[in-house]
Design a protein around this motif. Structure first.
Motif, short mmCIF file in Angstrom:
data_model
loop_
_atom_site.label_atom_id
_atom_site.label_comp_id
_atom_site.label_asym_id
_atom_site.label_seq_id
_atom_site.Cartn_x
_atom_site.Cartn_y
_atom_site.Cartn_z
N THR A 178 2.15 -0.77 -5.97
CA THR A 178 2.39 0.55 -5.40
C THR A 178 1.58 1.61 -6.15
N ALA A 179 1.02 2.56 -5.44
CA ALA A 179 0.36 3.71 -6.06
C ALA A 179 1.45 4.69 -6.46
N VAL A 180 1.55 4.99 -7.74
CA VAL A 180 2.69 5.76 -8.25
C VAL A 180 2.24 7.04 -8.93
N THR A 181 3.09 8.07 -8.80
CA THR A 181 2.92 9.33 -9.52
C THR A 181 4.21 9.62 -10.25
N GLY A 182 4.13 9.83 -11.55
CA GLY A 182 5.31 10.15 -12.35
C GLY A 182 5.25 11.57 -12.87
N LEU A 206 7.81 13.74 1.44
CA LEU A 206 7.89 12.47 2.15
C LEU A 206 7.27 12.52 3.55
N ARG A 207 6.61 11.44 3.90
CA ARG A 207 6.18 11.26 5.28
C ARG A 207 7.41 11.02 6.16
N ARG A 208 7.25 11.12 7.44
CA ARG A 208 8.35 10.81 8.34
C ARG A 208 8.75 9.34 8.18
N GLY A 209 10.04 9.10 8.01
CA GLY A 209 10.54 7.77 7.77
C GLY A 209 10.56 7.37 6.31
N GLY A 210 10.03 8.24 5.42
CA GLY A 210 10.03 7.95 3.99
C GLY A 210 11.43 7.98 3.41
N ARG A 211 11.60 7.34 2.27
CA ARG A 211 12.95 7.18 1.68
C ARG A 211 13.06 7.89 0.34
N GLY A 259 0.79 -1.23 0.00
CA GLY A 259 0.00 0.00 0.00
C GLY A 259 0.82 1.28 0.00
N GLN A 260 2.10 1.19 -0.41
CA GLN A 260 2.92 2.40 -0.41
C GLN A 260 2.61 3.32 -1.58
N ARG A 261 3.01 4.58 -1.42
CA ARG A 261 2.86 5.59 -2.47
C ARG A 261 4.24 6.09 -2.86
N LEU A 262 4.48 6.15 -4.16
CA LEU A 262 5.80 6.54 -4.68
C LEU A 262 5.66 7.67 -5.67
N LEU A 263 6.56 8.64 -5.57
CA LEU A 263 6.64 9.77 -6.51
C LEU A 263 7.96 9.66 -7.27
N ASP A 264 7.88 9.61 -8.60
CA ASP A 264 9.09 9.52 -9.44
C ASP A 264 9.24 10.82 -10.21
N ALA A 265 10.23 11.63 -9.83
CA ALA A 265 10.48 12.92 -10.48
C ALA A 265 11.44 12.71 -11.64
N GLY A 266 10.92 12.82 -12.85
CA GLY A 266 11.68 12.50 -14.04
C GLY A 266 11.41 11.07 -14.43
N CYS A 267 10.15 10.76 -14.71
CA CYS A 267 9.72 9.37 -14.85
C CYS A 267 10.05 8.74 -16.19
N ASP A 309 8.09 23.01 -9.94
CA ASP A 309 6.99 23.96 -10.13
C ASP A 309 5.61 23.41 -9.78
N LEU A 310 5.45 22.10 -9.84
CA LEU A 310 4.12 21.52 -9.69
C LEU A 310 3.60 21.64 -8.26
N ASP A 311 2.29 21.77 -8.14
CA ASP A 311 1.63 21.80 -6.84
C ASP A 311 1.37 20.37 -6.41
N LEU A 312 2.20 19.86 -5.50
CA LEU A 312 2.14 18.46 -5.08
C LEU A 312 1.75 18.36 -3.61
N PRO A 313 1.07 17.29 -3.24
CA PRO A 313 0.64 17.13 -1.84
C PRO A 313 1.81 16.80 -0.92
N ALA A 314 2.07 17.65 0.05
CA ALA A 314 3.20 17.48 0.95
C ALA A 314 2.98 16.30 1.90
N ARG A 315 4.11 15.71 2.30
CA ARG A 315 4.11 14.64 3.31
C ARG A 315 3.17 13.50 2.96
N SER A 316 3.00 13.20 1.69
CA SER A 316 1.99 12.20 1.31
C SER A 316 2.58 10.98 0.60
#
Length: 296
Positions: A102-106, A173-178, A79-87, A139-146
């Motif tokens: 994984t729920a992913v955002t590129g 990143l959430r606390r403990g995120g990598r 159930g993790q969420r991953l953000l890939d900057a430069g997908c 530049d993008l408006d992204l959800p913080a700590r998510s």
């Protein structure tokens, strides 16, 4: 596959300008079929992992993605969420969505890449787990700590302010995120001073990418530490990348006629670019992966 609007992610208010430092460039907006002729089936355009003798390019790229998932602590069905900057062409996000659920955002400024990712997500049946956003990460408006993980595989070279990029990654990143960032670096500051304006470097920067800034590893380490990350590991992938490019060169040679049919002269340009990249390993350049943790 959700759109930027569906996901609540806003695109920049100002349209992208290709000449702006740090924007995507002409290389990634080429016909996607060109990349399919020399990359692996996933179209992963970064280093593979050649730790098994006789491994193929496709196997090396899948091995690398499994290794990245392990370093990020991703688990199938976790159930993790991953953000890939430069997908890029979506190799990482599609792989993580399929193999790890994984729920992913590129994120990428290259429109053609998003079209390709959308079609592949549909083919793989993972549209419900894949979101992409067109624009610059800064530049993008992204959800913080998510997010549980943020990745940048070979993309921070195109971001002009490394400190802004890394701080933004931590803010996601959430606390403990990598945070995983891998990049080709000048071997040290002296090598950067000597080779940054050499003919080969300028050819790759301007004729291939349009803009890019390789930094010594020390600058990346300083940036992640100053942003508040804890550095868990640094992996030297230089030899892996050399072997990856060797395989790309073989594929370019084998597909030269087909590549040139799509864009005349492209096979020679790709060959020169890849040969310049491989000529520097260990002497002027290295390739590193940093694995960091948002400990606070």
């Amino acid at each position: 596959m959700t759109t930027t609007a569906d996901a609540g992610i806003a695109t920049p208010s100002t349209p992208s300008t290709p000449s702006r430092p740090g924007e995507t460039n002409q290389h990634y907006d080429l016909d996607p079929r060109i990349f399919g002729l020399f990359l692996d089936p996933l179209r992963k355009y970064s280093s593979g992992m050649y730790r098994t003798p006789g491994i193929t390019l496709a196997e090396a790229q899948e091995a690398k993605l499994h290794w990245v998932a392990e370093r990020l602590g991703l688990t199938p069905g976790g159930g993790q969420r991953l953000l890939d900057a430069g997908c890029g062409w979506g190799s990482l996000i599609l792989f993580m969505a399929r193999e790890y659920q994984t729920a992913v955002t590129g994120i990428s400024p290259a429109g053609r890449q998003h079209e390709y990712i959308a079609s592949r997500a549909a083919e793989l049946g993972v549209t419900d787990r894949v979101t992409t956003a067109v624009g610059r990460f800064e530049d993008l408006d992204l959800p913080a700590r998510s997010f549980d993980a943020v990745t940048m595989l070979g993309s921070i070279v195109h971001m002009p302010d490394v400190d802004v990029a890394v701080r933004r990654a931590r803010a996601m990143l959430r606390r403990g995120g990598r945070y995983y960032v891998s990049e080709t670096c000048f071997r040290n500051a002296a090598a950067r001073d000597e080779f940054d304006k050499r003919t080969g470097t300028e050819f790759v920067r301007n004729s291939i990418f349009g803009w890019g800034d390789m930094r010594p590893l020390s600058e990346l380490v300083r940036a992640v530490e100053d942003a508040g990350f804890s550095v868990d590991d640094v992996e030297d992938l230089t030899e892996d990348y050399r072997l990856t490019i060797d395989d790309w060169l073989v594929n370019v040679s084998a597909a030269a006629d087909a590549i040139d049919a799509l864009r005349p002269g492209m096979a020679a340009q790709l060959t020169r670019y890849l040969e310049v990249a491989n000529a520097g390993w260990g002497f002027t350049t290295k390739h590193y992966a940093l694995i960091c943790r948002n400990a606070r």
